[in-house]
Design a protein around this motif. Structure first.
Motif: not given
Lengths: 377, 377
Positions: A57-59, A73-77, A80-82, A93-97
């Protein structure tokens, strides 16, 4: 837009069509997808890694102007990391909901957007309680990771409860009242970074085996108040989330008799915080496509006009591909293939039919549907 | 179209738009261009090598289904080398004809397509003889490698001859009668592998400093007989060359007085055996774009309808780019950038304006032109 590089989580057909819409604006793309075989593989850079690989993800994040996703369904984490290093639109937050049917329904309710009556189901007792409150028929659904009709069972009578529990029990569930809706509609809306909102004409959707089969745009015979109502709902969702990009909301249109019973003309079923299959017609059928409008929004450009150019319909190509020669020989008929290997139930492409009036559209659509369904057998 | 890989000689904006039109059909692309900085660099495979590098051409040709070109100065030998292992469309003979103004004019003449009177010029004596035959004013042009107004000088009087000879002498030339044409038109046509031919509505072109500045499609106020005549000429060229793909012919429309003098309503100026700048409007403005029709033709698919959807205009972005934010905020205005570094006289992008009628088009076009020309200063 010099050197603007958009990172997209997910490299499926939606990502592919986002890139194809963004290249003409001089934008560049980098995808993140766990599969080396993703439909975007030939037309942009791709980082191949699981969504929880922080090094990858960093790369991926290096040098990106903005990150978006084409897969809810991309993990919310992951988002958030990005988000710590680069703007992510639509907001995580839209993903989360959208990833949790219970949160989603509560979110709609909090915005005074009507939904079918629902109740959380965590165990057998809460299922019984939910059935008492809601009544049968009802639909038992997993709260997470359901799509294309997967992860849901209709409870017509009490005899259906045991098998349904056997199939779905042991994970967070939701029970929703089964609604005798007249048809499914969807509203697609785009919100820019400046807060401006534009909605596409509502679309009528027909599913087969739980998968979107066909959309017609604008939805035939739609009352203008229904369009206005759907736009009001979309606006509430977009503003509540400080949303940027394209959002789709699936709606049930209720006929007059049932409207009197439920008090609502439209019920929100679910939302997708991304471009949506029911908006594919916009590539040829609208002044600005949903894909172009999504990329315009997330890079801070003005969004384009969302009007329909005429009458359009979209038919999905699912499971196996017909010979496209016959389709391309039809007037104003456009084929989109996603470069995916055939597999039952897999979306491999779609066909958009445009026409100058509703009758011409219906005639052309009938030819395409007959051909596509015959070939898919 | 499974695993169909198209090889394209030249990786400029035309190649870029061909790939963007072909991906939705599930086609894949590999480019050959001497520059590592070509506009296609981010969106497809590219072999970077000079056109005479046979080893690189061999590598390029591996696994290709068909080869085409987007640049008419690709050496004919390059096309012929590739033709030994893979079909090349349009046929290399079309390249050969188009690369030499004398051959081209003789080719038109052989098909009874009127041109301005012309004569070959190989030395100072043949120039004098040509002037006697053709009269002044006339245009002295290099036979090869002229484009965007380069390699040509107008001879108004005998005083212009010495400087013109100084500038262009020592290479094969052609002298053409200077025609007082009413306007420049172009006809774009596509021929499929089955021999079927379809033509787009004629386009009116305006140049600035020898470079195409603007096209309007369909050409305003065009007589239907002129459309028919141009289509007849295009058909003759396509059939004589057993052509496959899109072809453009630039035409001079002659006003009534001069038509009586020359006996012709349209004169063929030159042809381009490829997609053409004056056809960029077809992306949004026609039912099927020139780019999609070219790839459909060369892979043996049926070509699509070439009708205009409404009224369209195209304005080139040359030399430097304006801020596109203002352009994108205009209704039904579409921006295409080629991801090229700015340089005086270089085509960096184009804008297509669509409208529902001619007046609306003229109004929108005026806004775009004013903005683009002001920003380009």
């Amino acid at each position: 837009m010099k050197n603007t590089m958009i990172g997209i989580l997910g490299g499926g057909q939606l990502g592919r069509m986002l890139a194809l819409a963004g290249y003409p604006l001089g934008l560049r793309f980098r995808f993140f997808d766990p599969s080396a075989d993703a439909p975007v593989r030939y037309l942009a850079e791709q980082v191949v890694a699981p969504y929880d690989d922080h090094l990858a993800l960093d790369q991926f994040g290096q040098g990106l102007t903005v990150v978006t996703y084409e897969f809810e369904n991309v993990p919310v984490t992951t988002a958030r990391v990005l988000e710590r290093r680069v703007p992510v639109f639509p907001p995580p937050q839209a993903l989360e909901v959208a990833q949790d049917r219970l949160q989603e329904k509560r979110f709609f309710a909090s915005l005074n957007i009507p939904t079918a009556p629902f109740a959380p189901v965590d165990d057998r007792e809460s299922l019984e309680a939910a059935m008492v409150r809601i009544g049968l028929p009802a639909v038992l659904k997993t709260r997470r990771l359901g799509y294309d009709g997967k992860g849901q069972v209709i409870l017509h009578t009490h005899a259906d409860v045991d098998p349904a529990w056997h199939a779905l029990g042991g994970q967070p569930l939701i029970l929703e009242k089964f609604i005798a809706f007249a048809r499914e509609l969807s509203v697609l809306a785009v919100r820019g970074q400046d807060g401006s909102i534009a909605c596409y004409p509502l679309v009528e959707n027909v599913h087969r085996n739980g998968i979107l089969h066909r959309s017609i745009a604008p939805a035939p015979g739609l009352a203008s108040e229904t369009q206005t109502l759907a736009e009001t709902y979309a606006r509430r969702v977009l503003e509540a989330l400080d949303y940027v990009g394209v959002l789709a909301i699936e709606l049930f249109e209720i006929d007059e008799t049932n409207t009197r019973a439920t008090g609502a003309r439209l019920l929100a079923n679910e939302m997708a915080p991304r471009v949506h299959n029911s908006g594919h017609w916009t590539i040829e059928g609208a002044v600005t496509s949903q894909f172009e409008n999504h990329v315009r929004a997330i890079v801070g450009l003005p969004t384009g006009v969302t009007l329909a150019r005429g009458y359009a319909a979209m038919v999905n190509l699912i499971g196996s591909l017909p010979d496209i020669t016959m389709l391309l020989a039809l007037p104003d008929t456009h084929v989109h293939l996603y470069d995916k290997a055939p597999r039952p139930g897999r979306k491999l492409g779609h066909v958009t039919i445009c026409a100058g009036d509703a009758t011409q559209l219906a005639d052309r659509l009938a030819v395409v549907e007959r051909y596509v369904l015959a070939e898919a057998r």
